[in-house]
Write an enzyme that holds these catalytic residues in place. Structure first.
Site, PDB file in Angstrom:
ATOM      1  CE  LYS A 169      -1.765   2.992   2.087  1.00  0.00           C
ATOM      2  NZ  LYS A 169      -1.531   4.427   1.754  1.00  0.00           N
ATOM      3  CD  GLU A 242      12.811   0.696   9.718  1.00  0.00           C
ATOM      4  OE1 GLU A 242      13.286   1.747  10.176  1.00  0.00           O
ATOM      5  OE2 GLU A 242      13.435  -0.374   9.705  1.00  0.00           O
ATOM      6  CB  CYS A 276      13.307   8.877   8.286  1.00  0.00           C
ATOM      7  SG  CYS A 276      14.312   7.735   7.319  1.00  0.00           S
ATOM      8  CD  GLU A 374       9.892  12.962  11.420  1.00  0.00           C
ATOM      9  OE1 GLU A 374       8.677  12.713  11.392  1.00  0.00           O
ATOM     10  OE2 GLU A 374      10.767  12.177  11.014  1.00  0.00           O
TER      11      GLU A 374
HETATM   12  P1  NAD Z   1       2.180   8.733   7.513  1.00  0.00           P
HETATM   13  O1  NAD Z   1       2.278   8.082   8.827  1.00  0.00           O
HETATM   14  O2  NAD Z   1       1.249   9.864   7.354  1.00  0.00           O
HETATM   15  O3  NAD Z   1       1.758   7.661   6.388  1.00  0.00           O
HETATM   16  C1  NAD Z   1       2.527   6.516   6.128  1.00  0.00           C
HETATM   17  C2  NAD Z   1       1.667   5.472   5.437  1.00  0.00           C
HETATM   18  O4  NAD Z   1       0.681   4.999   6.357  1.00  0.00           O
HETATM   19  C3  NAD Z   1       0.892   5.990   4.249  1.00  0.00           C
HETATM   20  O5  NAD Z   1       0.915   5.028   3.228  1.00  0.00           O
HETATM   21  C4  NAD Z   1      -0.499   6.179   4.793  1.00  0.00           C
HETATM   22  O6  NAD Z   1      -1.507   6.101   3.814  1.00  0.00           O
HETATM   23  C5  NAD Z   1      -0.592   5.014   5.745  1.00  0.00           C
HETATM   24  N1  NAD Z   1      -1.594   5.129   6.802  1.00  0.00           N
HETATM   25  C6  NAD Z   1      -2.169   6.234   7.317  1.00  0.00           C
HETATM   26  N2  NAD Z   1      -3.030   5.888   8.300  1.00  0.00           N
HETATM   27  C7  NAD Z   1      -2.999   4.549   8.408  1.00  0.00           C
HETATM   28  C8  NAD Z   1      -3.639   3.595   9.251  1.00  0.00           C
HETATM   29  N3  NAD Z   1      -4.513   3.972  10.186  1.00  0.00           N
HETATM   30  N4  NAD Z   1      -3.350   2.294   9.090  1.00  0.00           N
HETATM   31  C9  NAD Z   1      -2.451   1.892   8.178  1.00  0.00           C
HETATM   32  N5  NAD Z   1      -1.818   2.740   7.345  1.00  0.00           N
HETATM   33  C10 NAD Z   1      -2.080   4.059   7.465  1.00  0.00           C
HETATM   34  O7  NAD Z   1       3.662   9.150   7.113  1.00  0.00           O
HETATM   35  P2  NAD Z   1       4.129   9.941   5.822  1.00  0.00           P
HETATM   36  O8  NAD Z   1       3.771  11.378   5.982  1.00  0.00           O
HETATM   37  O9  NAD Z   1       3.705   9.242   4.602  1.00  0.00           O
HETATM   38  O10 NAD Z   1       5.716   9.778   5.935  1.00  0.00           O
HETATM   39  C11 NAD Z   1       6.522  10.614   6.680  1.00  0.00           C
HETATM   40  C12 NAD Z   1       6.917   9.960   7.991  1.00  0.00           C
HETATM   41  O11 NAD Z   1       7.543   8.723   7.736  1.00  0.00           O
HETATM   42  C13 NAD Z   1       7.932  10.773   8.756  1.00  0.00           C
HETATM   43  O12 NAD Z   1       7.601  10.747  10.112  1.00  0.00           O
HETATM   44  C14 NAD Z   1       9.232  10.050   8.517  1.00  0.00           C
HETATM   45  O13 NAD Z   1      10.208  10.241   9.506  1.00  0.00           O
HETATM   46  C15 NAD Z   1       8.759   8.641   8.460  1.00  0.00           C
HETATM   47  N6  NAD Z   1       9.725   7.821   7.749  1.00  0.00           N
HETATM   48  C16 NAD Z   1      10.456   6.939   8.461  1.00  0.00           C
HETATM   49  C17 NAD Z   1      11.421   6.194   7.816  1.00  0.00           C
HETATM   50  C18 NAD Z   1      12.266   5.206   8.556  1.00  0.00           C
HETATM   51  O14 NAD Z   1      12.900   4.406   7.901  1.00  0.00           O
HETATM   52  N7  NAD Z   1      12.313   5.219   9.860  1.00  0.00           N
HETATM   53  C19 NAD Z   1      11.610   6.349   6.451  1.00  0.00           C
HETATM   54  C20 NAD Z   1      10.839   7.257   5.767  1.00  0.00           C
HETATM   55  C21 NAD Z   1       9.884   7.986   6.424  1.00  0.00           C
END
Ligand code: NAD
Length: 580
Positions: A169, A242, A276, A374
């Site tokens: 997804k 992650e 991240c 963040e």
């Molecule tokens: P987000 O949490 O808004 O969304 C991430 C994913 O989760 C999306 O695909 C979203 O559609 C999905 N999602 C949303 N609600 C959900 C639910 N209730 N159940 C299941 N899936 C759901 O994050 P984002 O804005 O897409 O990404 C940015 C964040 O990701 C930042 O905090 C960044 O630090 C983190 N990130 C972490 C890493 C790592 O390796 N640690 C890498 C990249 C990004």
């Protein structure tokens, strides 16, 4: 609550964040569709696992070849949908995936080979143990928009090579990149049902969590990660999380100012700060503080902000309004609480809807949100420190623990400081590039997540470990089975002392006691003579076993082997090793 029908007609709109141009509208998968997709993956997975590792790695090789051929096309799509400069799409997405594929092809065989587990316990020497690594089944992957290709691809390839089926997804902001990954994998030979994409927003992610997947690999924000963990807990679904970071950069007093300032500027502004592993907090020794700030401001002033497909561009737009507003709010609050804005500090609407000027803030403190939450935007926040102790304390004063970096000309000093920082990764004299080291595990501690992607650890996440144990004396009853009694208890006491008593004298003293107790236990042995010597195969195994035991220590072998069943009728060959 939305009905299935309502969700089925919902769409996600893929947009170019630099221009606001709508690239494509795609239907969201409904919960029913997600269930169907996962069931289909579950049906296809056993055949994929049975295909064998050789064929699966060959498919990965084909994927690598195709990706190489299509690198310009893929990097261009990433830039159009996620906004980052084209060269960053090439290096942090395409190159990372090419190298991860190389790593998996080179290492999957060794990783999946049954691993011998030697037994140290004396009572268990007659068994052979192995670890088998078996696929979970169907792995669900929920991924973010900031590295829309490299994050899901590296995770999916590790899942596929170890024999799992995958349902991805992708982020609702980068669905096209997710679909392109699927096309590439299918063109390489991965069956359609073994890798599938469900498009949608959080509702589709939640539906995937609710489907019969066997593990969820989630990358995203801490807030969503907590919701995912809660939902997973209700059905004890294993999850890899992650999550976000607030990575500190420590510039020690002997650091190379020129190198460290360039690193800070690149580390804070790469992908417009939406990484991240971004440098989100920069602590500089007081003796270097002002020159460091001056150099950073000068370098920031030379950066070219613009459309990612312009080859001159070094910083692209932010992904969407919401992210831009978070940055604005944090910068404004920091200003109000006394931070100095030395560069940037405001949006750049003249360039497009989501541009924010690369910003350098000085004199930030931990009372400000910009040092605690963040930011995920192009902001370099800098604070001074007095000595290494204070730098370490500041670095660890955070809810996050993804990565950190230490800058010094003295590698040993850097490593000593690095060991004291609480984080999943600490780099000495570099930042962020750990993500491109395919052998290195990637993941955090504290709020930054649970588990590791990449490298061998990343493959471990994709398998269930099964311990397989085979007893090499199939005709011998175990000493510890029924037949308890006072003498048996003494025998056990002596056996325990023989192994663990302090000092050789005490251990040897327990030997006759244990053997004496053994002699008391003849009744059952007389009734059930052990026939182990009647089988030549068992005999040769026994010899091997005995020689190993003899090499290990002077164990009371007779007792250990026969226990209450001391053989009554057997003829030992003259060469049989005896232990007195
Ligand atoms: P987000 O949490 O808004 O969304 C991430 C994913 O989760 C999306 O695909 C979203 O559609 C999905 N999602 C949303 N609600 C959900 C639910 N209730 N159940 C299941 N899936 C759901 O994050 P984002 O804005 O897409 O990404 C940015 C964040 O990701 C930042 O905090 C960044 O630090 C983190 N990130 C972490 C890493 C790592 O390796 N640690 C890498 C990249 C990004």
């Amino acid at each position: 609550m939305a009905t299935d029908l309502e969700i089925a007609v919902r769409k996600v709109v893929s947009t170019n964040p630099a221009t606001g141009e709508r690239l494509r509208e795609i239907d969201c998968a409904s919960p029913t569709q997600v269930q169907r997709v996962v069931s289909r993956a579950g049906e296809a997975q056993p055949a994929w696992a049975a295909l064998g590792l050789k064929k699966r790695t060959a498919i990965l090789g084909q994927f690598q070849h195709l990706l190489l051929e299509k690198k310009v096309e893929i990097a261009t799509l990433i830039t159009r949908e996620a906004g980052k400069p084209y060269v960053e799409a090439l290096l942090t997405e395409v190159l990372v995936v090419l190298d991860a594929t190389r790593f998996l092809i080179e290492n999957a065989h060794g990783f999946l080979r049954p691993e011998r587990v030697p037994h140290g316990g004396l009572a268990m020497k007659a068994k052979t143990g192995h670890l088998l690594r078996e696929p979970h089944g169907v792995i669900g992957i929920v991924s973010p928009w900031n590295y829309p290709f490299s994050i899901p691809a590296v995770e999916a390839l590790a899942a596929l090579v170890t024999g799992n089926a995958v349902v991805l997804k992708p982020s609702e902001f980068t669905s096209l990149v997710g679909l392109e990954l699927a096309s590439l994998l299918h063109a390489s030979g991965v069956p359609q049902a073994v890798f599938q994409v469900v498009v949608g927003d959080g509702a589709a992610g939640a539906a995937l969590l609710d489907s019969p997947i066997d593990k969820l690999v989630f990358t995203g924000s801490v807030a969503t990660g907590k919701r995912v963990a809660q939902a997973a807990a209700t059905r004890l679904l294993p999850v890899l999380l992650e999550l976000g970071g607030k990575d500190p950069m420590l510039v020690l007093d002997d650091a190379d100012l020129e190198v460290a300032s360039s690193a800070a500027v690149w580390g804070a502004f790469l992908n417009a700060g939406q990484t991240c592993l971004s440098v989100e907090r920069c602590y500089v020794h007081r003796s270097l503080y002002e020159p460091f700030l001056e150099t950073c401001v000068e370098k920031t002033g030379k950066l070219r902000v613009g459309h990612g497909l312009d080859p001159e561009t070094e910083i692209g737009p932010m992904i969407h309004d919401r992210q831009l507003r978070v940055v604005e709010e944090q910068v404004n609050e920091a200003k109000a609480l006394g931070a100095r804005v030395l560069a940037g500090g405001s949006p750049l609407p003249e360039l497009g809807p989501h541009f924010y000027a690369p910003t350098v803030l000085a004199d930030v403190t931990h009372a400000m949100r910009i040092m605690r939450e963040e930011t995920f935007g192009p902001v370099l926040s800098v604070a001074p420190f007095a000595d290494d102790e204070e730098a370490i304390r500041l670095a660890n004063d955070s809810d996050f623990g993804l990565a950190a970096s230490v800058w010094t000309r003295d590698g040993q000093r850097g490593e000593a400081v690095a060991r004291r920082i609480v984080a999943g990764t600490v780099m000495v004299n570099d930042t962020i590039s750990c993500f491109g080291i395919s052998e290195a595990p990637h993941g955090g501690v504290k709020a930054s997540g649970i588990g590791r992607a990449h490298g061998r650890s990343g493959m471990e996440e994709m398998v269930r470990v099964k311990y397989l144990d085979t007893d090499r004396l199939p005709r011998v009853k175990k000493v510890w089975w029924y037949g308890y009694g006072a003498s048996f208890a003494r025998q056990m006491e002596a056996f325990i002392d023989f192994q663990f008593a302090r000092g050789l004298g005490k251990r040897l003293k327990s030997l006759p006691k244990s053997a004496g107790a053994l002699l008391d236990r003849k009744v059952e042995a007389a009734a059930h003579p052990c026939r182990v010597w009647h089988s030549p195969k068992a005999f040769s195994r026994m010899r091997l076993f005995l020689s190993r035991i003899r090499a290990a220590s002077a164990v009371p072998v007779r007792w250990f082997l026969w226990g209450p069943e001391k053989p009554q009728s057997r003829t030992l060959p003259s060469s049989f090793p005896t232990i007195s």
